[in-house]
Design a protein around this motif. Structure first.
Motif, PDB file in Angstrom:
ATOM      1  N   MET A  87       1.138  -0.998  -0.014  1.00 29.04           N
ATOM      2  CA  MET A  87       0.025  -0.022  -0.088  1.00 29.04           C
ATOM      3  C   MET A  87       0.857   1.118  -0.119  1.00 29.04           C
ATOM      4  O   MET A  87       1.717   1.169   0.682  1.00 29.04           O
ATOM      5  N   GLU A  88       0.140   2.106  -0.615  1.00 30.83           N
ATOM      6  CA  GLU A  88       1.136   3.483  -0.603  1.00 30.83           C
ATOM      7  C   GLU A  88       0.193   4.806  -0.524  1.00 30.83           C
ATOM      8  O   GLU A  88      -1.111   4.436  -0.621  1.00 30.83           O
ATOM      9  N   ARG A  89       0.733   5.798   0.004  1.00 31.11           N
ATOM     10  CA  ARG A  89       0.073   6.796   0.566  1.00 31.11           C
ATOM     11  C   ARG A  89       0.412   8.178  -0.466  1.00 31.11           C
ATOM     12  O   ARG A  89       1.628   8.176  -0.849  1.00 31.11           O
ATOM     13  N   THR A  90      -0.459   8.768  -0.852  1.00 34.38           N
ATOM     14  CA  THR A  90      -0.196  10.158  -1.584  1.00 34.38           C
ATOM     15  C   THR A  90      -1.015  11.259  -0.749  1.00 34.38           C
ATOM     16  O   THR A  90      -1.999  10.915  -0.032  1.00 34.38           O
ATOM     17  N   PHE A  91      -0.592  12.486  -1.235  1.00 32.64           N
ATOM     18  CA  PHE A  91      -1.113  13.616  -0.510  1.00 32.64           C
ATOM     19  C   PHE A  91      -1.972  14.543  -1.755  1.00 32.64           C
ATOM     20  O   PHE A  91      -1.539  14.473  -2.761  1.00 32.64           O
ATOM     21  N   ALA A  92      -3.362  14.946  -1.343  1.00 33.81           N
ATOM     22  CA  ALA A  92      -4.142  15.461  -2.242  1.00 33.81           C
ATOM     23  C   ALA A  92      -4.970  16.721  -1.682  1.00 33.81           C
ATOM     24  O   ALA A  92      -4.852  16.739  -0.444  1.00 33.81           O
ATOM     25  N   ALA A 147      -0.781   4.618  -5.406  1.00 34.37           N
ATOM     26  CA  ALA A 147      -1.607   5.707  -4.980  1.00 34.37           C
ATOM     27  C   ALA A 147      -0.876   6.857  -5.723  1.00 34.37           C
ATOM     28  O   ALA A 147      -1.734   7.672  -6.121  1.00 34.37           O
ATOM     29  N   ILE A 148       0.392   7.043  -5.598  1.00 40.83           N
ATOM     30  CA  ILE A 148       0.972   8.123  -6.223  1.00 40.83           C
ATOM     31  C   ILE A 148       0.808   8.542  -7.677  1.00 40.83           C
ATOM     32  O   ILE A 148       0.150   9.442  -8.115  1.00 40.83           O
TER      33      ILE A 148
END
Ligand code: GDP
Ligand code: MG
Length: 137
Positions: A1-6, A80-81
């Motif tokens: 799992m990957e996280r990104t900022f929006a 995600a990115i």
């Protein structure tokens, strides 16, 4: 799992389309692991976009991003990115593909409705700029 900022930018909050953006995010398979509505000061916008400080549009961009509230988000998904960049579409809505958020909802190259981290390095700067560990669930 990957996280990104929006970010859902001020133009979208002003036009009452935050729900439409959130629906597209969820339909795209992203989990919202952090979300808050905030009004950036001019200085906070400059700090967030410091990588662009030499660009000709930096002043206008920081004025735009601090003119009204935004929704800050952390999104989680495999890949995600890159997947969030894909769902956003090209920076200029005129060049964005059909079905992308910027094509459907963007107004101009500046007022383009959403932000997304462009790399793991920028996500690592941007997520803790807005959220602490306890706010990510
Ligand atoms: P992004 O990663 O697709 O958001 O694009 P950039 O990182 O290159 O630019 C950051 C933000 O600055 C964009 O999302 C736009 O809001 C704004 N921006 C980019 N290019 C221009 C431009 O040529 N003129 C203006 N006024 N704003 C721009
Ligand atoms: Mg960028």
């Amino acid at each position: 799992m990957e996280r990104t900022f929006a970010i859902i930018k001020p133009d979208a909050v002003e036009r009452n389309v935050t729900g439409k953006v959130l629906a597209m995010i969820e339909a795209g398979g992203f989990k919202i692991v952090g979300m808050k509505k905030i009004l950036l000061s001019r200085a906070q916008a400059e700090g967030f976009y410091y990588v662009h400080k030499e660009r000709p549009f930096f002043g206008d961009l920081c004025t735009f991003m601090s003119r009204g509230p935004v929704i800050a988000l952390v999104l989680e998904k495999e890949n995600a990115i890159a997947d969030w960049r894909g769902l956003m579409g090209a920076t200029n809505p005129a060049n964005a593909e059909a079905g992308t958020i910027r094509k459907e909802l963007g107004v101009s190259i500046e007022e383009n409705t959403v932000h997304g981290s462009d790399s793991p390095e920028s996500a690592s700067y941007e997520i803790p700029y807005f959220f602490n560990q306890l706010e990510l669930v």
